[in-house]
Design an enzyme around this catalytic site. Sequence first.
Site, PDB file in Angstrom:
ATOM      1  N   GLU A 199       8.671  43.741 -26.708  1.00  0.00           N
ATOM      2  CA  GLU A 199       9.534  44.644 -27.461  1.00  0.00           C
ATOM      3  C   GLU A 199       8.926  44.802 -28.854  1.00  0.00           C
ATOM      4  O   GLU A 199       8.715  43.813 -29.557  1.00  0.00           O
ATOM      5  CB  GLU A 199      10.949  44.062 -27.599  1.00  0.00           C
ATOM      6  CG  GLU A 199      11.782  44.149 -26.350  1.00  0.00           C
ATOM      7  CD  GLU A 199      13.190  43.604 -26.533  1.00  0.00           C
ATOM      8  OE1 GLU A 199      14.120  44.201 -25.968  1.00  0.00           O
ATOM      9  OE2 GLU A 199      13.373  42.572 -27.224  1.00  0.00           O
ATOM     10  N   HIS A 257       8.393  41.081 -30.083  1.00  0.00           N
ATOM     11  CA  HIS A 257       9.152  40.091 -29.317  1.00  0.00           C
ATOM     12  C   HIS A 257       8.530  39.940 -27.931  1.00  0.00           C
ATOM     13  O   HIS A 257       8.709  40.773 -27.054  1.00  0.00           O
ATOM     14  CB  HIS A 257      10.629  40.512 -29.217  1.00  0.00           C
ATOM     15  CG  HIS A 257      11.467  39.556 -28.443  1.00  0.00           C
ATOM     16  ND1 HIS A 257      12.521  39.957 -27.653  1.00  0.00           N
ATOM     17  CD2 HIS A 257      11.408  38.200 -28.325  1.00  0.00           C
ATOM     18  CE1 HIS A 257      13.056  38.891 -27.083  1.00  0.00           C
ATOM     19  NE2 HIS A 257      12.405  37.822 -27.475  1.00  0.00           N
ATOM     20  N   ASN A 272      17.800  41.475 -24.586  1.00  0.00           N
ATOM     21  CA  ASN A 272      18.845  40.465 -24.758  1.00  0.00           C
ATOM     22  C   ASN A 272      20.218  41.080 -25.031  1.00  0.00           C
ATOM     23  O   ASN A 272      21.236  40.473 -24.713  1.00  0.00           O
ATOM     24  CB  ASN A 272      18.463  39.482 -25.864  1.00  0.00           C
ATOM     25  CG  ASN A 272      17.365  38.543 -25.410  1.00  0.00           C
ATOM     26  OD1 ASN A 272      17.182  38.324 -24.224  1.00  0.00           O
ATOM     27  ND2 ASN A 272      16.614  37.994 -26.346  1.00  0.00           N
ATOM     28  N   SER A 275      13.748  36.858 -31.692  1.00  0.00           N
ATOM     29  CA  SER A 275      14.500  37.498 -30.607  1.00  0.00           C
ATOM     30  C   SER A 275      15.870  37.956 -31.092  1.00  0.00           C
ATOM     31  O   SER A 275      16.620  38.577 -30.342  1.00  0.00           O
ATOM     32  CB  SER A 275      14.669  36.523 -29.439  1.00  0.00           C
ATOM     33  OG  SER A 275      15.300  35.340 -29.889  1.00  0.00           O
TER      34      SER A 275
END
Length: 282
Positions: A152, A140, A190, A119
Site C-alpha cells: 500500500e 505499507h 486493514n 500500518s
Amino acid sequence: MKIETVGIIGAGTMGNGIAQACAASGIRVVMVDISEAAVSKGVAAIASSLERLIKKDKLTAAERDATMARIQGSTQYEDLKPAQLVIEAATENYDLKVKIVKQIDALVGPEVIIASNTSSISITKLAAVTSRADRFIGMHFFNPVPLMALVEIIRGLQTSDATHAAVHAMAQALGKTPITVKNAPGFVVNRILVPMINEAFFVLSEGLATAEDIDAGMKLGCNQPIGPLALADMVGLDVCLAVMDVYLNEFGDSKYRACPLLREMVAAGRLGRKTGQGVYSY
C-alpha cells in the site's frame, strides 16, 4: 529518481523482510537497528529465509550469495547517507516513529525520500514533523514481505507526484503490486479486514455458530485462505482491539465499536498464538 540504495530502520520481522525483498531485486540495502544483536538477528533471519528458498528450488546458491552481499547491517544512522530512499520499519508507536523520522530528516540529503511502513499512523502527521513533507510517503508492506505481493503506497496531504511516482516504480521493481491509497486510518486493507474480524467476534458471541464453523464458512464461502478468528489469533487479539479503538476514535462512528467478547478476551490475556490461547488453544 532511480533508487539504487535503500536505508531501512529496524531489523525486525518487517525490516528484514523489506531488506530481503530489496536486496533480491538488485538494490543495495543498509539495515540499521539499535544494537549489534538486533542487527545480527535480522541478517540471520534473511539468510535462513533464503536457505528455505534454495531448498524449494526457487533460488540458487549464487543468487543467495549476491543477495546477502548487497545487505549491510549497521547500528549507525550515518551509514544511511548513500541511500536515495529510507524506510522506517520500527515498532508501531507514534512517538518512536516521530523520533526516528526526525533523526533521518536531519541526517540525509534534501533530495532523499523518507517512507514509513506504518500500518495505522497518519502519514500526513508524520510528514509534518520533517523538513521534506513533499518527499514523505507511506509504504505499507505485508507480512511475510518476501512472499506477499501487495504494497500500500499512502500519500499524505503533502506528498508530491514525483515522490509517489518514484516509490510506485520502486515497489514494481521489487516485483510487488502497489496500490495507491489516500491517508486515512487503516488505509485500505486493514480498514476492511479488521472490522470483518470484529464482526466474526460478534457472530461468535451471539452463538450463531462455533468458531470452527465460522472460520470454515469464510474459508469455503469466500475463498479466504484462513478464517477470520484464526487470523485474529495470528495477528494478536490485542492488536485487533487496538485498531478498532483507533477507528472508533478517529472516525467517531459507532459501527467501529469493538465486540465486547474481543475486549473481554484481551482483558483475560487470551491474545492468540503468542500467549498459547485466543479463540483457539495452541
